[in-house]
Design an enzyme around this catalytic site. Sequence first.
Site: not given
Ligand SMILES: NC(=O)c1ccc[n+]([C@@H]2O[C@H](COP(=O)([O-])OP(=O)(O)OC[C@H]3O[C@@H](n4cnc5c(N)ncnc54)[C@H](OP(=O)(O)O)[C@@H]3O)[C@@H](O)[C@H]2O)c1
Length: 288
Positions: A10-12, A37, A61, A102-103, A126, A130
């Site tokens: 994922g991104q992070l 999962d 997430a 999350t914020d 969402y 969370k």
């Molecule tokens: N993005 C933002 O701006 C933001 C802001 C505040 C908080 N956050 C939090 O930061 C965290 C990371 O976000 P991110 O942007 O890095 O997200 P991301 O790029 O969507 O990465 C999330 C990863 O989790 C995997 N995933 C999803 N559902 C799953 C499941 N049931 N079991 C196992 N793996 C699963 C996804 O795989 P697949 O894609 O293959 O399903 C992906 O690899 C999350 O907790 C998010 O709530 C994000």
Amino acid sequence: MKIAIIGSNGQLGSDIFEVLNESYSDKVVGLTHNDIDVSELDSVNSVLKEIKPKIIINTAAFHNVPLCEKEMDKAFAVNSGGAENLAKISNELKAVLFHFSTDYVFDGEKKKPYIEKDKPNPLNIYAKSKLEGENRIKKIAEKYYILRVAGLYGKYPSRVKGYNFVGLMLKLAKERDEIRVVDDERTTPTYTREIAEQLSLMIKKEPPFGIYHATAEGECSWYEFAKAIFEISGIKTNLKKAAPGEFATEVKRPKYSVLENFNLKKAEINIFKHWKDELRDYLGSSNL
Ligand SMILES: NC(=O)c1ccc[n+]([C@@H]2O[C@H](COP(=O)([O-])OP(=O)(O)OC[C@H]3O[C@@H](n4cnc5c(N)ncnc54)[C@H](OP(=O)(O)O)[C@@H]3O)[C@@H](O)[C@H]2O)c1
């Protein structure tokens, strides 16, 4: 000591994997959605009992905010049930759980930076799922860190959107004569690499368990962020503030979700820079 990173593509998660790999190399195990999962206790148990990590990092997430409104059961299964499953296995393995939140757990009414002690009041599904995930971890896990982050961007795209805000702005600058961006939502965009470095330091320094706000310093609107992206990149473009309600959606979001890293500062381990300095680092890196 093994470290398991869930959501490692994922991104992070990708940046966390890279950063921890520099210090712990063969001890780091990256797990994608294909491997585990989090919403299924059997999957969580079988995969993690095999690895026996002493640190579990959960970046997984379901965070497509509009879709969470329509697929509420899935939002709670992944964001709340997943957190609970990981809290249980962490206890069994006597592992430390790092979990990302999350914020958006706040409603934005404070209009001043939120500290960890402030009362959450999530506005959408969402955010509610969370917050419920946070609460289950607090109730169950013996050793946990919940890191609340915001406005992520980094060299790996979000798995949900396939791009990040910075990349989108650079793309639109090439395609459009005018770019319109909202000016009425304030947050702190944060570079994922900095979060990964902060997490790495937390592993080394072992601050007290609990909730930590983990965002860049300062605050801005998305319009101000876009303006800085173009200024730093030296791109001339016709950037305008969107009219109030121009991009309105049915999903409620906080208008103000700036977080203060109070607990990181208290523990004297806050490494975050001002958001503009992080943006300069990101745009100046060869990763774009
Ligand atoms: N993005 C933002 O701006 C933001 C802001 C505040 C908080 N956050 C939090 O930061 C965290 C990371 O976000 P991110 O942007 O890095 O997200 P991301 O790029 O969507 O990465 C999330 C990863 O989790 C995997 N995933 C999803 N559902 C799953 C499941 N049931 N079991 C196992 N793996 C699963 C996804 O795989 P697949 O894609 O293959 O399903 C992906 O690899 C999350 O907790 C998010 O709530 C994000």
